[in-house]
Motif scaffolding. Structure first.
Motif, PDB file in Angstrom:
ATOM      1  N   TRP A 158      18.981 -27.907  27.141  1.00 35.29           N
ATOM      2  CA  TRP A 158      18.134 -28.980  26.401  1.00 35.29           C
ATOM      3  C   TRP A 158      18.793 -30.475  26.679  1.00 35.29           C
ATOM      4  N   ALA A 159      20.031 -30.672  26.901  1.00 34.20           N
ATOM      5  CA  ALA A 159      20.731 -31.898  26.944  1.00 34.20           C
ATOM      6  C   ALA A 159      20.189 -32.483  28.504  1.00 34.20           C
ATOM      7  N   ALA A 160      20.240 -31.441  29.546  1.00 26.12           N
ATOM      8  CA  ALA A 160      20.097 -31.592  30.740  1.00 26.12           C
ATOM      9  C   ALA A 160      18.726 -32.244  31.021  1.00 26.12           C
ATOM     10  N   ALA A 161      17.828 -31.502  30.289  1.00 28.48           N
ATOM     11  CA  ALA A 161      16.367 -31.722  30.442  1.00 28.48           C
ATOM     12  C   ALA A 161      15.950 -33.208  29.860  1.00 28.48           C
ATOM     13  N   ARG A 162      16.561 -33.628  28.937  1.00 27.83           N
ATOM     14  CA  ARG A 162      16.317 -34.885  28.412  1.00 27.83           C
ATOM     15  C   ARG A 162      17.077 -36.083  29.058  1.00 27.83           C
ATOM     16  N   TYR A 163      18.237 -36.002  29.530  1.00 27.66           N
ATOM     17  CA  TYR A 163      19.051 -37.049  29.681  1.00 27.66           C
ATOM     18  C   TYR A 163      19.671 -36.950  31.237  1.00 27.66           C
ATOM     19  N   THR A 164      18.924 -36.169  32.115  1.00 24.38           N
ATOM     20  CA  THR A 164      19.285 -36.158  33.351  1.00 24.38           C
ATOM     21  C   THR A 164      18.332 -37.515  34.351  1.00 24.38           C
ATOM     22  N   HIS A 165      18.895 -38.018  34.907  1.00 25.97           N
ATOM     23  CA  HIS A 165      18.345 -39.183  35.618  1.00 25.97           C
ATOM     24  C   HIS A 165      17.569 -38.433  36.920  1.00 25.97           C
ATOM     25  N   TYR A 166      16.245 -38.391  36.650  1.00 24.44           N
ATOM     26  CA  TYR A 166      15.534 -37.634  37.623  1.00 24.44           C
ATOM     27  C   TYR A 166      15.112 -38.564  39.013  1.00 24.44           C
ATOM     28  N   LYS A 167      14.932 -38.166  40.186  1.00 26.54           N
ATOM     29  CA  LYS A 167      14.779 -39.185  41.318  1.00 26.54           C
ATOM     30  C   LYS A 167      13.095 -38.542  41.735  1.00 26.54           C
ATOM     31  N   ARG A 168      13.344 -37.726  42.645  1.00 20.05           N
ATOM     32  CA  ARG A 168      12.071 -37.254  43.267  1.00 20.05           C
ATOM     33  C   ARG A 168      11.507 -35.883  42.429  1.00 20.05           C
ATOM     34  N   ARG A 169      12.202 -35.094  42.264  1.00 26.86           N
ATOM     35  CA  ARG A 169      11.795 -34.122  41.433  1.00 26.86           C
ATOM     36  C   ARG A 169      12.063 -33.846  39.932  1.00 26.86           C
ATOM     37  N   ARG A 170      11.139 -33.382  39.065  1.00 25.55           N
ATOM     38  CA  ARG A 170      11.419 -33.372  37.545  1.00 25.55           C
ATOM     39  C   ARG A 170      11.979 -32.122  36.950  1.00 25.55           C
ATOM     40  N   TRP A 171      12.891 -31.552  37.826  1.00 23.94           N
ATOM     41  CA  TRP A 171      13.550 -30.348  36.977  1.00 23.94           C
ATOM     42  C   TRP A 171      14.885 -30.220  37.558  1.00 23.94           C
ATOM     43  N   THR A 172      16.067 -29.610  37.007  1.00 23.27           N
ATOM     44  CA  THR A 172      17.271 -29.454  37.424  1.00 23.27           C
ATOM     45  C   THR A 172      17.596 -27.937  37.073  1.00 23.27           C
ATOM     46  N   SER A 173      18.803 -27.610  37.589  1.00 26.09           N
ATOM     47  CA  SER A 173      19.402 -26.217  37.253  1.00 26.09           C
ATOM     48  C   SER A 173      20.851 -26.470  37.287  1.00 26.09           C
ATOM     49  N   VAL A 174      21.437 -26.056  36.099  1.00 22.39           N
ATOM     50  CA  VAL A 174      22.509 -26.135  35.890  1.00 22.39           C
ATOM     51  C   VAL A 174      23.245 -24.665  36.153  1.00 22.39           C
ATOM     52  N   ARG A 175      24.044 -24.712  37.106  1.00 22.08           N
ATOM     53  CA  ARG A 175      24.415 -23.392  37.615  1.00 22.08           C
ATOM     54  C   ARG A 175      25.721 -22.781  36.731  1.00 22.08           C
ATOM     55  N   LYS A 176      26.110 -21.493  36.692  1.00 27.31           N
ATOM     56  CA  LYS A 176      27.302 -21.182  35.906  1.00 27.31           C
ATOM     57  C   LYS A 176      28.533 -21.655  36.286  1.00 27.31           C
ATOM     58  N   GLY A 177      29.145 -21.986  35.127  1.00 28.79           N
ATOM     59  CA  GLY A 177      30.545 -22.587  35.218  1.00 28.79           C
ATOM     60  C   GLY A 177      30.471 -24.172  35.324  1.00 28.79           C
ATOM     61  N   GLN A 178      29.222 -24.645  35.359  1.00 29.85           N
ATOM     62  CA  GLN A 178      29.208 -26.189  35.646  1.00 29.85           C
ATOM     63  C   GLN A 178      28.657 -26.863  34.322  1.00 29.85           C
ATOM     64  N   ALA A 179      28.601 -26.219  33.312  1.00 31.68           N
ATOM     65  CA  ALA A 179      28.101 -26.705  32.034  1.00 31.68           C
ATOM     66  C   ALA A 179      29.020 -28.107  31.685  1.00 31.68           C
ATOM     67  N   GLN A 180      30.436 -27.965  31.820  1.00 35.44           N
ATOM     68  CA  GLN A 180      31.130 -29.105  31.082  1.00 35.44           C
ATOM     69  C   GLN A 180      30.960 -30.255  32.238  1.00 35.44           C
ATOM     70  N   ASN A 181      30.951 -30.111  33.228  1.00 36.62           N
ATOM     71  CA  ASN A 181      30.669 -31.189  34.340  1.00 36.62           C
ATOM     72  C   ASN A 181      29.565 -31.991  34.008  1.00 36.62           C
ATOM     73  N   VAL A 182      28.146 -31.473  33.518  1.00 39.49           N
ATOM     74  CA  VAL A 182      27.062 -31.847  33.570  1.00 39.49           C
ATOM     75  C   VAL A 182      26.851 -32.321  32.211  1.00 39.49           C
ATOM     76  N   LEU A 183      27.435 -31.520  31.073  1.00 36.83           N
ATOM     77  CA  LEU A 183      27.306 -32.365  29.759  1.00 36.83           C
ATOM     78  C   LEU A 183      28.302 -33.876  29.488  1.00 36.83           C
ATOM     79  N   ALA A 184      29.324 -33.492  30.310  1.00 35.32           N
ATOM     80  CA  ALA A 184      30.411 -34.866  30.070  1.00 35.32           C
ATOM     81  C   ALA A 184      29.913 -36.253  30.204  1.00 35.32           C
ATOM     82  N   PRO A 185      28.996 -36.479  31.081  1.00 29.91           N
ATOM     83  CA  PRO A 185      28.639 -37.905  31.102  1.00 29.91           C
ATOM     84  C   PRO A 185      27.374 -38.094  30.222  1.00 29.91           C
TER      85      PRO A 185
END
Length: 545
Positions: A158-185
């Motif tokens: 939910w957080a990644a879909a709304r607050y990711t800064h998209y460039k060329r593509r409009r989707w992103t994938s958070v791999r296993k174990g990367q949740a804290q690095n993605v959510l921190a900023p």
């Protein structure tokens, strides 16, 4: 490993209107809602945002910026239904979909959000990246701007879909174990917190999710309640967050996707046969059979069409299952073709392998009768083909029941009552009418008192004069029923709840077999025992011959 997609449609409300009004596609558009006796913009499209208009502005301020702004009245109910239909359309990717009602609506400027649990489904579409690309492209063709993110937990997606800064593509994938690095900023609003909680966190300098991670959960709970700690635990998978799908998901599910939409009836029929064979193999491996089936069609225009079929007993014969749908395929309006078809066994029962015999005539006869009942039920309607079941009750209405054959949990054998073998305990079998009325019908009768049959009665605007009579046969209600024998034909209402309980004697019935002068025979009864000073009530319950 669980994988969840969060679909974010930031301009869902305005996109829905633009699909209905094509002339509004390139025009600045705002949806107006009345808030605190003011007309406020509930949502705006991209064209209006470019002019500086934002959701939450009053209509007067927006008109001052852009007098030519097109407006429409907000329809929250229609938006909710449209979002549910879109979530249903996403069932082409996974059977586990649901609209995110908490993350949609006026709080999010008319945006919409949908959950997709794609655990075990991504490989069918070439992986997570290919699946999200297909979802975004198809939604774009339908006129919806959308973004997608997949992660191990709904909170991170939910957080990644709304607050990711998209460039060329409009989707992103958070791999296993990367949740804290993605959510921190990301901002603390990405934790799906209430607006006052977000304001309170920002007031003390906690603006990013990374600022909250090192703080002990107990300290956060003391200051801001349990909401912040619970959302953090849900995001990192320490607290479960189940997603309730629109419809109960079944593990017995087969699907077929087409590179190009198909529209010929032969192609659709072949695809249905293929799905039935695939589903039958699944059911056979698990030792079960299908009782209810749902065939779902996904055209390119976003409309979902369904066909349903049921069986009178567990069945996994692929040819028979396909035959149940073959007569209904004409109901599908494949104007723009069909992209995908799914077949789901929504109800199933155990069906162990049966031992074949040398003489298979009896086995075929039993199977053919069940399959005939299935075809008739699906052709004439489930409620029009019923199965009769006997019950141990002397009350005529309760002695037999009729249930649709495709909804009975198990075929009910017509076993006789358990009767004692001693001759003195054998019941005296009294004749019963060939035609039993659904409910007893009251008549006006003239009868001597206290226990004689009627000499005449008026029923359905006709007068019947009795020549012969036999009886009475007394039938009393079961003492263990509610209200001391309240019959099913006597509905309980508010008045009956407040009145004193009726004694058992008041519900006793005295039945008579009577014949009029023209030879017509009826089954009539007097309700209750004779009571001086009270006029007895008479009813017709059946007709002989």
């Amino acid at each position: 490993m669980k994988r969840v997609i969060s679909l974010w449609l930031p301009t869902f409300a305005t996109d829905r209107l633009c699909r209905l009004r094509q002339d509004w596609l390139d025009s600045p558009l705002g949806i107006v809602d009345e808030t605190r006796q003011q007309l406020v913009l509930h949502a705006v499209n991209h064209a209006a945002q470019k002019t500086g208009i934002r959701a939450g502005m009053t209509l007067a301020d927006a008109r001052a910026i852009l007098p030519s702004l097109k407006t429409s009245e907000a329809d929250i109910q229609a938006e909710t239904k449209a979002l549910s239909r879109l979530a249903d359309w996403c069932g082409r990717y996974t059977p586990w979909t649901a609209p995110d009602e908490e993350g949609s609506g006026a709080t999010f400027a008319g945006g919409g959000s949908i959950w997709l649990d794609i655990t075990g489904c991504a490989h069918l579409f070439g992986g997570e990246e290919a699946l999200m690309r297909d979802v975004i492209d198809r939604l774009n063709c339908l006129g919806f701007t959308s973004y997608a993110a997949t992660a191990d937990t709904p909170g991170v997606a939910w957080a990644a879909a709304r607050y990711t800064h998209y460039k060329r593509r409009r989707w992103t994938s958070v791999r296993k174990g990367q949740a804290q690095n993605v959510l921190a900023p990301l901002p603390v609003a990405g934790l799906r917190l209430k607006s006052n909680t977000v304001s309170g966190l920002q007031a003390v300098g906690l603006r990013r999710i990374g600022d909250l991670i090192p703080i002990p959960r107990a300290a956060l709970a003391d200051r801001f309640g349990s909401e912040v700690a619970d959302r953090l635990d849900q995001a990192f998978g320490d607290r479960p967050e189940p997603i309730s799908p629109i419809a109960p998901a079944s593990p017995w599910h087969a699907r077929v996707n087409f590179a190009e939409p198909i529209g010929r009836s032969e192609d659709i029929s072949n695809a249905v046969h293929k799905l039935c064979n695939e589903l039958a193999d699944m059911l056979e491996n698990e030792g079960i059979g299908a009782r209810r089936l749902t065939l779902t069609f996904y055209p390119p225009d976003g409309v979902v069409e369904r066909l349903q079929a049921g069986t009178s007993q567990a069945n996994r014969n692929a040819d028979h299952l396909a035959r149940l749908f073959s007569e209904k395929l004409d109901k599908i309006t494949a104007t723009f073709g069909i992209d995908a078809i799914t077949l789901t066994a929504t109800a199933s029962e155990k069906l162990p392998p049966s031992q074949a015999t040398l003489d298979r005539r009896s086995e075929k006869r039993e199977t053919s009768v069940a399959e005939l009942a299935d075809r008739l039920s699906n052709r004439l309607g489930n409620k029009n083909v019923v199965q009769l079941a006997l019950h141990e009750s002397h009350i005529p209405e309760r002695a037999i029941s009729s249930n649709p054959v495709t909804t009975c949990s198990h075929p009910i054998p017509a076993t006789p009552w358990r009767i004692s073998s001693s001759p003195e305990n054998q019941p005296f079998r009294r004749p019963r009418p060939l035609r039993l009325l659904p409910h007893p019908e009251e008549v006006e009768a003239v009868a001597p008192v206290p226990d004689d049959p009627p000499v005449m009665f008026r029923w359905r605007k006709q007068v019947f004069r009795i020549e012969h009579a036999d009886g009475p046969e007394r039938i009393a209600p079961e003492w263990w029923n509610d209200r001391l024998g309240l019959l099913e034909t006597e509905p309980e209402n508010e008045e009956s709840r407040t009145t004193p309980i009726i004694p058992v004697q008041e519900n006793i019935r005295d039945y008579y077999r009577v014949e009029d002068r023209r030879g017509r025979r009826f089954w009539v009864y007097r309700d209750g025992v004779y009571n001086p000073g009270t006029k007895p009530s008479w009813y017709v319950h059946g007709v002989f011959g």
